[in-house]
Design a protein around this motif. Sequence first.
Motif, PDB file in Angstrom:
ATOM      1  N   SER A  32      52.596  28.676 -61.907  1.00 46.13           N
ATOM      2  CA  SER A  32      52.473  27.487 -62.753  1.00 46.13           C
ATOM      3  C   SER A  32      53.859  26.995 -63.133  1.00 46.13           C
ATOM      4  O   SER A  32      54.873  27.674 -62.922  1.00 46.13           O
ATOM      5  CB  SER A  32      51.651  27.794 -64.009  1.00 46.13           C
ATOM      6  N   ASP A  37      56.069  24.255 -66.147  1.00 45.84           N
ATOM      7  CA  ASP A  37      56.006  23.493 -67.392  1.00 45.84           C
ATOM      8  C   ASP A  37      56.062  21.996 -67.094  1.00 45.84           C
ATOM      9  O   ASP A  37      56.736  21.568 -66.145  1.00 45.84           O
ATOM     10  CB  ASP A  37      57.171  23.880 -68.308  1.00 45.84           C
ATOM     11  N   ASP A  50      57.577  19.623 -68.462  1.00 43.18           N
ATOM     12  CA  ASP A  50      58.872  18.962 -68.627  1.00 43.18           C
ATOM     13  C   ASP A  50      59.832  19.232 -67.467  1.00 43.18           C
ATOM     14  O   ASP A  50      60.952  18.709 -67.454  1.00 43.18           O
ATOM     15  CB  ASP A  50      59.515  19.389 -69.954  1.00 43.18           C
ATOM     16  N   ARG A  51      59.394  20.018 -66.484  1.00 42.76           N
ATOM     17  CA  ARG A  51      60.222  20.249 -65.298  1.00 42.76           C
ATOM     18  C   ARG A  51      60.102  19.039 -64.363  1.00 42.76           C
ATOM     19  O   ARG A  51      59.214  18.201 -64.499  1.00 42.76           O
ATOM     20  CB  ARG A  51      59.772  21.526 -64.577  1.00 42.76           C
ATOM     21  N   ARG A 100      51.605  23.443 -67.118  1.00 42.25           N
ATOM     22  CA  ARG A 100      51.368  23.784 -68.525  1.00 42.25           C
ATOM     23  C   ARG A 100      51.813  22.633 -69.422  1.00 42.25           C
ATOM     24  O   ARG A 100      52.952  22.188 -69.355  1.00 42.25           O
ATOM     25  CB  ARG A 100      52.104  25.063 -68.898  1.00 42.25           C
ATOM     26  N   ASP A 101      50.909  22.162 -70.269  1.00 40.43           N
ATOM     27  CA  ASP A 101      51.200  21.056 -71.189  1.00 40.43           C
ATOM     28  C   ASP A 101      50.720  21.447 -72.579  1.00 40.43           C
ATOM     29  O   ASP A 101      49.669  21.019 -73.048  1.00 40.43           O
ATOM     30  CB  ASP A 101      50.480  19.784 -70.706  1.00 40.43           C
TER      31      ASP A 101
END
Length: 442
Positions: free
Chosen positions: A16, A18, A20-21, A41-42
């Motif tokens: 998984s 993030d 913001d990547r 992932r949020d």
Amino acid sequence: MKFPSIGEIATTSVVSIDIDRTIAEAMKMMFNNEHRNLIVRDGNNFRILRVGDILNIKIQNIDLQKSLRELDLAVVQTAHKDKNILQIVDYLNCEIEYICVVNDDGSFYGLVAHADIASSIDPDTLMDNFCLQDFLKLSRRAKWVNKNTKTMDLLQEMIKNDFESVIVIENFKPIGIFTTKDVVRVMKHNEDLELNIGSYMSSPVDTISKDCSMKDALEFLKLKRYKRVVVVDEDGKMSGIITQKELISLSYSRWAMLIKEHHEELSQLNASLLYKNKKYEVMASTDALTGLYNRHKFSELYNSSYLTMEQRGNVMSLMILDIDYFKKINDTFGHGIGDGVLIQISHALLKNLRNIDIICRWGGEEFVVLLPAVDLNQATFLAEKLRESIEIFEIDMVGRVTASFGVTQVNRGDALEAVVERADKALYEAKASGRNCVRANF
């Protein structure tokens, strides 16, 4: 037999990233792991980056240094790890094939795919005598293409229609398959999308006979770890595709029959199961495309209508109608437009029939109608009215079409097969007479 919790069947080692990547980082992670999807992932939510999203990024030339947050990524449904597997079958209706499994605090525990659910089904609970050729009537139309189809054109159509797989055929026999896994491979190596799909398809194709049972199909999926079953007839020609999701849904109705044997374990699920049973009963009795009854349900209704006819001393008739030159419609406008014609004709027929009349999509472009308390003359008159209503009906994209009709009366002692055979002979006469006409057979 114990129905597992989703925590027991979940995969806990999941790749998984993030939200913001960057898009570039996500694509690199997908390609390196050869994944078709990537969990994003949020916060307390979980989203998914799919192959279709990557294709859109490429087509729209989106800056790969943008963060994943700027993409409109689909949200994946979540369920607590202690939930019983029967409580999540409804999640299969979602277009996303995954469920994120969470802990008490909402943190990520693991991932459940349709394949995990399929693997948890005990084949011994399934109906061995339920053949795939019957189930194919419930399955949505699969996408088939010629090997000379340009790859870019096919990719765009896969995005537009959300196809996860496409079968490549030659002389109506499957010679290759192109799935989202192949899309990842093509994009990873930056292949030339102007080449034909024959250059990138996976070949040969593992197939299964339409005469096989549901149990055989599920065991085939488990053994091969496939997401779909490619079904062929006795000559090796394409009959259709059945997905994991469709097999699981039908298997679920079989599961529900075991409730009485597992009262203690399933008592808290009874209310929800009653609701789900009704939903899957409807699914198992109707044609997925038109919403009309399928052959299996029509046979049941014929038998009950026949008993009523005998008890009341009534008459009953049956008609078969076939859309003329339907293959030409498909060849000219494509199967999607052909499906639209079938749907619109279905609506037109329902509009012109009585509430007590029973209509079924018999297969392909053929429809069968049972007419309680109607003799042969009345049935022939009604068929002529239906023929005229279809002839003047304006079909979207296609214009006007016609249909041929065969009509017969039900005799005492008639099994459905005998009645259909007589009506089919009358239909053949109608076609031999130039089509767009009605013929009756005593």
